[in-house]
Design an enzyme around this catalytic site. Structure first.
Site, short mmCIF file in Angstrom:
data_model
loop_
_atom_site.label_atom_id
_atom_site.label_comp_id
_atom_site.label_asym_id
_atom_site.label_seq_id
_atom_site.Cartn_x
_atom_site.Cartn_y
_atom_site.Cartn_z
N ARG A 1 0.84 -1.19 0.00
CA ARG A 1 0.00 0.00 0.00
C ARG A 1 0.88 1.25 0.00
O ARG A 1 1.91 1.31 0.67
CB ARG A 1 -0.92 0.02 1.23
CG ARG A 1 -2.11 -0.94 1.12
CD ARG A 1 -3.08 -0.49 0.02
NE ARG A 1 -4.25 -1.34 -0.10
CZ ARG A 1 -4.36 -2.39 -0.89
NH1 ARG A 1 -3.31 -2.74 -1.63
NH2 ARG A 1 -5.48 -3.08 -0.97
N ASP B 1 4.89 -0.40 -6.90
CA ASP B 1 3.64 -0.72 -7.60
C ASP B 1 2.48 0.04 -7.02
O ASP B 1 1.39 0.02 -7.59
CB ASP B 1 3.38 -2.24 -7.53
CG ASP B 1 2.19 -2.65 -8.38
OD1 ASP B 1 2.19 -2.32 -9.59
OD2 ASP B 1 1.26 -3.29 -7.85
N GLU C 1 -2.99 7.52 -5.13
CA GLU C 1 -3.06 6.89 -6.45
C GLU C 1 -4.48 6.67 -6.96
O GLU C 1 -4.70 6.40 -8.14
CB GLU C 1 -2.36 5.53 -6.41
CG GLU C 1 -3.10 4.48 -5.59
CD GLU C 1 -2.48 3.10 -5.66
OE1 GLU C 1 -3.23 2.14 -5.92
OE2 GLU C 1 -1.27 2.98 -5.43
N HIS D 1 -0.10 -0.28 -9.84
CA HIS D 1 -0.86 -1.19 -8.97
C HIS D 1 -1.36 -2.40 -9.77
O HIS D 1 -2.55 -2.73 -9.76
CB HIS D 1 -2.04 -0.45 -8.33
CG HIS D 1 -2.46 -1.07 -7.02
ND1 HIS D 1 -2.96 -0.33 -5.97
CD2 HIS D 1 -2.47 -2.36 -6.59
CE1 HIS D 1 -3.26 -1.13 -4.96
NE2 HIS D 1 -2.96 -2.36 -5.32
#
Length: 321
Positions: free
Chosen positions: A232, A256, A261, A293
């Site tokens: 996260r 990632d 985001e 992500h």
């Protein structure tokens, strides 16, 4: 029983059709994310299924008024949902589990890409620069110590995947796993920061874990440390990370996930000016790899997310009868 599915992607639709027939439930697929404007669509549905959409107190109230009693998020994390509001309104919330290999394998890939400087190598290859110098000279994984923060299903699978590389692995978790402890040393967090060449994050987004990687924790780390985050974005203080990369305290990062985001990832913004300076700045660094992500995104995972979301709704209804 009926389930209203928000934010249904094309790749999910075939699985919803397959598993709704298999488990004998009726699903209504909606491409749109849940909003105050379309929350009334949930009237007549006790169960709804969502993705990483922000469900704040106001939207939760709208769903409550529409008769929703259960929200299934097709994700492991649930920090996008106002759990306190759900409790007050007596709306139950459930997340899903999926194959840990998707994120674990992606994590190992990012680790290798970071230490072998793949971003720079690919950028140079694209302009036919095939020269060798310090800019592309990498490191070998078996010479390094990997610090794994979080040994839940994904963290444990990362450790399993790393065993074949012969590298030293140390771990930190407030809840230690007995099986992992047979082969991997659990250490205090400060010791992990101090001894790791690579730190990979697999902890949940809790209040306690907010900005786990920050100015103070970075100061404890080795010079040239690599940071990998497939968990996260809130685990890392982005401004502190940028500062450490610029000062070369951090040798590289592979991310990632990012702070802020949610309004960016999963949207086509190629002609837009991004409303996230930190993301744009990190993207400009040759030693920072950014992916949107997508660590979870495999055929097996999508199938698991859909089926487990349906099964959680069925379980709720059966308990409620």
């Amino acid at each position: 029983m009926k389930i209203l599915v928000y934010s249904c992607r094309k790749d999910e639709a075939e699985y919803f059709r397959k598993f709704s027939e298999q488990h004998q439930v009726e699903v209504t697929l909606c491409k749109e994310a849940p909003t105050l404007e379309n929350a009334d669509m949930a009237k007549g549905y006790e169960c709804i299924s969502i993705l990483t959409n922000k469900i704040n107190a106001e939207l939760m109230e709208k769903f409550h008024n529409a008769g929703v009693k259960f929200i299934s998020t097709r994700t492991i994390g649930y920090d996008h949902i106002d759990i306190d509001a759900a409790k007050k309104l007596e709306i139950q919330v459930a997340n899903v589990a999926y194959s840990p290999y998707s994120v674990a394998e992606y994590t190992v890939m990012l680790i290798l890409m970071a230490i072998r400087k793949i971003k720079t190598i690919l950028a140079r290859s694209n302009i036919q620069d095939y020269s060798l110098d310090d800019g592309v000279q990498g490191k070998q994984l078996h010479n390094l110590t990997i610090g794994v923060i979080g040994t839940g299903r994904i963290g444990r699978t990362v450790i399993q995947c790393l065993r074949g590389f012969g590298c030293k692995v140390i771990a930190y978790d407030i809840n230690q796993n007995a099986e992992i402890a047979k082969d991997v040393a659990y250490v205090p967090l400060a010791k992990l920061f101090a001894e790791s060449d690579i730190i990979t994050l697999h902890a949940p987004a809790t209040k306690e874990n907010f900005h786990l990687i920050n100015k103070d924790s970075i100061a404890l780390m080795k010079d040239g440390v690599y940071i990998v985050n497939t968990a996260r974005g809130s685990l890392i203080d982005t401004k502190a990370l940028i500062d450490a990369v610029e000062k070369k305290k951090i040798g590289g990062a592979a991310l990632d996930v990012m702070e802020q985001e949610s309004d960016l990832y999963y949207h086509n913004l190629k002609s837009e000016i991004l409303d996230n300076r930190e993301l744009s700045l990190l993207n400009s660094f040759p030693n920072v790899i950014i992916t949107p992500h997508t660590a979870f995104y495999t055929d097996q995972t999508v199938s698991d997310m859909v089926e487990h979301s349906i099964l959680s709704c069925i379980s709720f209804i059966q308990k409620d009868l």
